[in-house]
Design an enzyme around this catalytic site. Structure first.
Site, PDB file in Angstrom:
ATOM      1  CB  SER A 225      38.247  39.138  33.418  1.00 30.06           C
ATOM      2  OG  SER A 225      38.361  37.803  33.008  1.00 30.06           O
TER       3      SER A 225
ATOM      4  CE  LYS B 193      36.685  35.416  35.347  1.00 29.38           C
ATOM      5  NZ  LYS B 193      37.667  35.369  34.239  1.00 29.38           N
TER       6      LYS B 193
ATOM      7  CB  SER C  60      41.232  36.508  32.320  1.00 31.15           C
ATOM      8  OG  SER C  60      40.970  37.579  31.443  1.00 31.15           O
TER       9      SER C  60
END
Lengths: 483, 95
Positions: A151, A76, A175
């Site tokens: 997210s 990420k 997330s």
């Protein structure tokens, strides 16, 4: 090619060790799929570094010890990678290339994995749909009209579309778990303090944790074994014995006491999701677990407490983005203060600004006691409520989200609706507990449904073993999205 | 709790954010909706509960008092928008 991309991380590593596949071959396959990606999974791809590393690892294959040696992965884009652009999906970090790598990056590198790039996400991890990215929204591989969740949506979509077999995300209020659920994956948020946050660009420091998104519980166990470690660079890191999760996956859940908190199954939960999650209990009961309903009264205060605390911490953490030391600096300004204001105004997206303002409000004189202090009291009461629950149960079973993957654009103009979708996951972050999401069904439009297993402090092994037991009996986790 | 334009203006000053007229109207409405929901916190029982700063009880970490290099200066300066080769540069702050 289809066979390579369908393998789990452990299966891939096994094939590599057996010399059925080579590391450059699997890395090339991952990169080819990444370059054709239609879901906007990546912000940055690093093909040259990945292939160079793959060649080196192949030459040293006789030294391979890790069960993940040679496996391609993705990170990420809020995880610092030395010399490689790390943007947090924000304009304000521009072409920022960190001068150091996060501890988890070093640990995965030491284990012989190959990162192929940095995945798309909600800006600064603030969001539940991966639509607030400066680099455009991520698209759910199961349905191109839907969000993958957030997210960590880019990481989830990269695994779901079989570009990589596992990826790292971060989880502050759900997330990792929620995009895992929306994309048919298995994902886990570890106990707070067991995975180093050194090099994780902070959103809410008391809640953030890095976690893997994988194809099954065994892969999650293998990744956690690799990244859970005491780190002296992280003052919240916990000393413990790590590294036994994969070896302890037996699927034996006899005498496991599973609690079902009734408030999580109340009004507002999609009926199909309710039935799918309750069916998990029946599968585990058939394998010897006991299941009982109970009351968990702190759920209704979870979202107000979570958002007050997270936004307050974010308002402080994001004060560092001022155009001085890294990232964007506005071109025109009159003085220092004007430079700060213009840089931040031009550099942050609307959701980030909203949360900074909300957090500033919570910490302001006159409002601190009524909002922030009250939220911290709610956090303490939530921790106590979980402690009490775990006196009677070994695991709690809940839905991950009140609905399946939302349509793209449906949440952006209704922030409260987006915040409320985090209810079942954010409550766990308040307590710092481990929790995982695993596929347990599909809705009428074939969108995946996830079940959440919440474990006591440092109880990742219990959750993973229960998930492994469920995955031995079912094949929801083996279904792949139509590509 | 009513979020007035004046409160929003103060918050944006504290946050070092400039908001357009349109943004001010939109954000006032959105923050009002969210803060109205946050009122649920006031429904919690008035117990004498200590606020929880941490999920895990923090333990102070000590190490030997040795001088060690943390970061390479030139690498850090590479990240910055403006430098003089030795330090970050910013607009003049003191007359």
């Amino acid at each position: 090619m289809k066979e390579i991309v369908s393998l789990t991380a452990l299966q891939l590593a096994h094939a590599i060790r057996n010399r059925d596949l080579s590391i450059p071959e699997v890395t090339q396959a991952a990169l080819e799929r990444a370059q054709k990606d239609k879901h906007n999974c990546f912000i940055t791809l690093t093909p040259e570094q990945a292939l160079h590393r793959a060649e080196g690892l192949q030459q040293r294959i006789k030294e391979a010890e890790s069960p993940l040696y040679g496996v391609p992965t993705a990170l990420k884009d809020n995880i610092c990678t030395r010399g490689i652009r790390t943007t947090c999906a924000s304009k304000i970090l521009g072409d920022f290339a960190p001068p150091y790598s996060a501890s988890v990056v070093e640990l995965l590198a030491n284990a012989g994995t190959v990162s192929i790039g940095k995945t798309n996400m909600d800006e600064f991890a603030m969001g539940s749909t991966s639509e607030t990215s400066f680099y455009g929204p991520v698209i759910n591989p199961w349905d191109s009209t839907c969000s993958p969740g957030g997210s960590s949506g880019g990481s989830a979509a990269a695994v779901a579309s079989e570009i990589v077999s596992f990826a790292l995300g971060s989880d502050t209020g759900g997330s990792v778990r929620q995009p895992a659920s929306h994309c048919g994956l298995t994902g886990i948020k570890p106990t707070y303090g067991t995975v180093s946050r050194y090099g994780l660009i902070a959103y809410a420091s008391s809640l953030d944790q890095i976690g893997p998104l994988c194809k099954d519980a065994a892969d999650c166990a293998a990744v956690l074994d690799t990244i859970q470690m005491y780190d002296r660079h992280d003052s919240t890191s916990i000393q413990d014995n790590y590294g036994n999760l994969l070896n302890n996956l037996t699927g034996d859940v006899r005498s496991l006491r599973i609690g079902i908190p009734s408030e999580f199954f109340d009004v507002g939960l999609d009926e199909t999701i309710r039935n799918a999650v309750l069916a998990v209990a029946e599968v585990l009961r058939s394998r010897g677990a006991s299941v009982k309903e109970f009351s968990f009264t702190m759920l209704s205060s979870a979202i107000p407490a979570y958002y007050m605390i997270a936004c307050a911490e974010a308002s402080s953490n994001l004060a560092r983005y001022d155009g001085v030391k890294y990232g964007l600096r506005s071109k025109e300004y009159t003085d220092l203060n004007d430079m700060y204001c213009k840089t931040r105004t031009h550099g942050f997206g609307s959701e980030v600004k909203r949360r900074i303002l909300l957090g500033t409000f919570a910490l302001s004189a006159g409002y601190y006691d009524a909002y922030y202090k009250k939220a911290l009291q709610a956090k303490a009461m939530t921790q106590a409520a979980f402690q009490q629950a775990f006196q009677s149960f070994d695991l709690l079973l809940t839905p991950v989200s009140p609905s399946t993957a939302p349509k793209l654009g449906s949440s952006l103009n209704d922030p409260l609706k987006m915040y409320l979708s985090d209810m079942y996951t954010a409550v766990v972050n308040l307590a710092g507990l481990p929790a995982m999401s695993m596929p347990c069904g599909f809705d009428s439009t074939d969108l995946p449904i996830g079940a959440q297993l919440i474990a006591p402090h440092k109880g990742e092994g219990i959750a993973l073993n229960a998930a492994h037991a469920f995955q031995l009996e079912t094949d929801f986790h083996k279904r792949r999205c139509p590509i | 709790m009513y979020i007035s334009k004046e409160i929003l203006a103060q918050l944006s000053r504290l946050s070092k954010l400039e908001l357009s007229e349109q943004e001010q109207q939109k954000l006032t409405d959105e923050l009002q909706t969210v803060i109205n929901y946050m009122q649920k916190l006031s429904l919690l029982p008035e117990e004498d509960t200590n606020p929880a700063d941490h999920a895990v009880t923090p333990c102070n970490v000590f190490r030997e008092d040795r001088v060690i290099c943390s970061q390479n200066r030139s690498e850090l300066l590479l990240c910055a928008p403006a430098t003089n080769g030795e330090t970050f540069t910013v607009p003049k702050t003191v007359d």
